[in-house]
Every structure is written in C-alpha cells, then in structure tokens.
Design a protein around this motif. Sequence first.
Motif, mmCIF file in Angstrom:
data_model
loop_
_atom_site.group_PDB
_atom_site.id
_atom_site.type_symbol
_atom_site.label_atom_id
_atom_site.label_comp_id
_atom_site.label_asym_id
_atom_site.label_seq_id
_atom_site.Cartn_x
_atom_site.Cartn_y
_atom_site.Cartn_z
ATOM 1 N N ASP A 94 57.098 82.195 87.089
ATOM 2 C CA ASP A 94 57.931 81.285 86.307
ATOM 3 C C ASP A 94 59.307 81.210 86.942
ATOM 4 O OD1 ASP A 94 56.549 80.393 83.684
ATOM 5 O OD2 ASP A 94 56.082 82.534 83.788
ATOM 6 N N PHE A 95 59.765 79.997 87.209
ATOM 7 C CA PHE A 95 61.096 79.822 87.781
ATOM 8 C C PHE A 95 61.574 78.397 87.516
ATOM 9 C CE2 PHE A 95 57.896 79.024 91.019
ATOM 10 C CZ PHE A 95 58.293 77.839 91.617
ATOM 11 N N SER A 96 62.839 78.150 87.801
ATOM 12 C CA SER A 96 63.412 76.812 87.664
ATOM 13 C C SER A 96 63.694 76.248 89.045
ATOM 14 C CB SER A 96 64.709 76.861 86.853
ATOM 15 O OG SER A 96 64.450 77.269 85.531
ATOM 16 N N ARG A 97 63.481 74.944 89.185
ATOM 17 C CA ARG A 97 63.694 74.283 90.470
ATOM 18 C C ARG A 97 64.441 72.984 90.222
ATOM 19 N NH1 ARG A 97 63.089 76.483 95.614
ATOM 20 N NH2 ARG A 97 62.451 74.899 97.118
ATOM 21 N N SER A 215 56.944 76.319 97.817
ATOM 22 C CA SER A 215 58.178 75.585 97.487
ATOM 23 C C SER A 215 58.080 74.119 97.899
ATOM 24 C CB SER A 215 59.382 76.248 98.173
ATOM 25 O OG SER A 215 59.578 77.551 97.675
ATOM 26 N N ARG A 216 57.469 73.866 99.041
ATOM 27 C CA ARG A 216 57.321 72.486 99.523
ATOM 28 C C ARG A 216 56.436 71.670 98.588
ATOM 29 N NH1 ARG A 216 55.460 72.275 105.516
ATOM 30 N NH2 ARG A 216 53.486 72.944 104.580
ATOM 31 N N LYS A 217 55.359 72.284 98.082
ATOM 32 C CA LYS A 217 54.463 71.575 97.175
ATOM 33 C C LYS A 217 55.142 71.320 95.825
ATOM 34 C CE LYS A 217 50.303 73.461 99.339
ATOM 35 N NZ LYS A 217 49.878 72.192 99.936
ATOM 36 N N VAL A 218 55.883 72.316 95.339
ATOM 37 C CA VAL A 218 56.617 72.136 94.081
ATOM 38 C C VAL A 218 57.643 71.016 94.224
ATOM 39 C CG1 VAL A 218 58.263 73.224 92.499
ATOM 40 C CG2 VAL A 218 56.269 74.501 93.288
ATOM 41 N N ASP A 219 58.368 71.010 95.318
ATOM 42 C CA ASP A 219 59.376 69.974 95.547
ATOM 43 C C ASP A 219 58.752 68.585 95.610
ATOM 44 O OD1 ASP A 219 61.422 71.797 95.550
ATOM 45 O OD2 ASP A 219 61.504 71.999 97.730
ATOM 46 N N ALA A 220 57.531 68.489 96.154
ATOM 47 C CA ALA A 220 56.871 67.184 96.242
ATOM 48 C C ALA A 220 56.575 66.640 94.844
ATOM 49 C CB ALA A 220 55.574 67.307 97.038
ATOM 50 N N ILE A 222 58.185 67.480 92.036
ATOM 51 C CA ILE A 222 59.462 67.190 91.387
ATOM 52 C C ILE A 222 60.068 65.898 91.927
ATOM 53 C CG2 ILE A 222 61.839 68.007 91.188
ATOM 54 C CD1 ILE A 222 60.729 70.830 90.916
ATOM 55 N N ASP A 223 59.946 65.673 93.225
ATOM 56 C CA ASP A 223 60.474 64.429 93.805
ATOM 57 C C ASP A 223 59.795 63.208 93.179
ATOM 58 O OD1 ASP A 223 62.195 65.811 95.408
ATOM 59 O OD2 ASP A 223 60.957 65.681 97.214
ATOM 60 N N LEU A 224 58.488 63.299 92.948
ATOM 61 C CA LEU A 224 57.766 62.194 92.323
ATOM 62 C C LEU A 224 58.201 62.018 90.865
ATOM 63 C CD1 LEU A 224 54.214 62.888 93.762
ATOM 64 C CD2 LEU A 224 55.695 60.957 94.350
ATOM 65 N N LEU A 225 58.319 63.129 90.150
ATOM 66 C CA LEU A 225 58.742 63.060 88.750
ATOM 67 C C LEU A 225 60.154 62.504 88.608
ATOM 68 C CD1 LEU A 225 57.359 66.452 87.383
ATOM 69 C CD2 LEU A 225 56.587 64.164 86.733
ATOM 70 N N SER A 226 60.984 62.795 89.586
ATOM 71 C CA SER A 226 62.369 62.327 89.527
ATOM 72 C C SER A 226 62.469 60.806 89.566
ATOM 73 C CB SER A 226 63.172 62.935 90.691
ATOM 74 O OG SER A 226 63.212 64.343 90.588
ATOM 75 N N LEU A 227 61.400 60.136 90.019
ATOM 76 C CA LEU A 227 61.387 58.679 90.058
ATOM 77 C C LEU A 227 60.995 58.065 88.724
ATOM 78 C CD1 LEU A 227 59.566 58.232 93.496
ATOM 79 C CD2 LEU A 227 62.031 58.160 93.043
ATOM 80 N N VAL A 228 60.591 58.905 87.760
ATOM 81 C CA VAL A 228 60.134 58.426 86.456
ATOM 82 C C VAL A 228 61.246 58.623 85.445
ATOM 83 C CG1 VAL A 228 58.375 58.601 84.663
ATOM 84 C CG2 VAL A 228 57.791 59.103 87.059
ATOM 85 N N PRO A 229 61.881 57.568 84.955
ATOM 86 C CA PRO A 229 62.970 57.716 83.976
ATOM 87 C C PRO A 229 62.497 58.449 82.723
ATOM 88 C CG PRO A 229 62.873 55.468 84.827
ATOM 89 C CD PRO A 229 61.637 56.163 85.304
ATOM 90 N N GLY A 230 63.310 59.408 82.285
ATOM 91 C CA GLY A 230 62.996 60.106 81.045
ATOM 92 C C GLY A 230 61.915 61.151 81.152
ATOM 93 N N SER A 231 61.538 61.522 82.368
ATOM 94 C CA SER A 231 60.436 62.481 82.525
ATOM 95 C C SER A 231 60.889 63.934 82.390
ATOM 96 C CB SER A 231 59.764 62.288 83.881
ATOM 97 O OG SER A 231 60.682 62.535 84.940
ATOM 98 N N GLN A 232 62.176 64.194 82.604
ATOM 99 C CA GLN A 232 62.649 65.574 82.556
ATOM 100 C C GLN A 232 62.842 66.029 81.114
ATOM 101 O OE1 GLN A 232 65.951 66.310 85.133
ATOM 102 N NE2 GLN A 232 65.663 68.517 85.113
#
Length: 237
Positions: A94-97, A215-220, A222-232
Amino acid sequence: MHTWEVRLWLFVLCVGVLAAVAYGLVLRGRRKAEHARLVELTEFAESLGGTAADRRTGARPWSADLTRAMASQYGTVLKWLGRASGSSFDYALDFSRNGWRVRVSEASMEVATSTSTRTAQETRIEVATADLVPLKITQSFGGGLGGRWAREMPRTVESEDRPLWMPLRLPVSVDHAYVAFTSDLVGAAHVFNPCLESGIAYTVLDGPIHPRFLSRKVDAIIDLLSLVPGSQRGVTA
C-alpha cells in the motif's frame, strides 16, 4: 504380540516419524522463504513511502470480490484438473503515488505439471478512483482470449435488474489493437484504462511483483486516469 507384529509396528512408527520430519523441514523452508519475500517487499514498499502485508496481516486486494485470486486458472474442466491447490492472496503493498492511493497484491496457486507441481503467480495493481462507470479494455489478440475477457460482465453490472454490457468504440489510433466493453457508452466514451469498477481501476498481470517494473506500470495507469475528469477520489499524502 508376535515378533513380526512388533517389527511391523516399529517400521510403521519409523515411516511416520520420517514423514513428520520431512514435512516439518518442508514447512520450515516454506516459512523461511515467505519471510524473506515479505522482508524484500517491505523494503520496496518503504522506499515508496508505503507498507507491506502478508496473509496474516491483510493481503486482500480491494477488488477481491470482483475478481478472485488467480481467476485465469478457473472456468474450465481442464483448468480444474490442473489445480493442485486453492488460490490465495499472499502479499500486498500500500502506498500513494502522485496523490493516488495504490494497492499491489501478489496471488499464487499450485498447478500440476506432468511430473510434480509448480507455483503460478499473478500481480494485481489497483488504484482507488471516484465511482466511475464500469469499463473493461484489453488487447484484442485478433479477437482471442483478451477480447473474450472484456466481453464478460463485471459482477456489479451482472447483478443489476437490466444489465447492459456493450462494445465501446475506441479512438482510431488504438481501435485495431484493443477491444472494450462498458455499461454506459456515453459515460465511458473518454475513458481509457484496464478496468474500472466500484471505484477501483485495476489490472492483473502474470507473475509475482517485480519491484523493478512495478512503478512504471502504476504510473501508466495513473497517467490514463489523470485524463478522466473527476476520477481522483481525493488527494492523499
């Protein structure tokens, strides 16, 4: 008691003792290996500012009720015959990114081979999101296994009174390589990630947790989710 009976009982006792000793050694070796694995993953989790857990302290992923451990090993008679044990979630990180809550779990199962057994493993990467529309997207492999997996309804959709699970047209640049299904075409039109369901974006990969590539897979994701408004779901430390 006759002499041969005494000898038989002694023989049975010796076999039993030897079997108990052998089992104890195997169990001890397994526990030692499990401890070493937990230490390794704990060090990696701490390097990310997080924590690690095993079965005893809570390795269950958030999406455990949505997709079982080692789900790829279930579903057919041949796979059932090939299972030498049940599946289990063994470890979790469990961690935050970048403000996103992340959980990474490792699951395993013993699978029979022609001469013995082997340990099959998988890694599940999860990112907590807002409660978005269910969506599955995967490589099509020419309409093969990946496509069939995407066509299977998530449990949250299947349990609805009138479930809908429809193909989603993806951007032209990726439409030839991926297939996607969703319960809401409008709501999912601009979403592109492995799987969204019940406030979780998750994907399952073959093999154990590999700190070198994780870390690279997690970032991939998150990068996709970051394109979705209101997803966080909310900013974390």
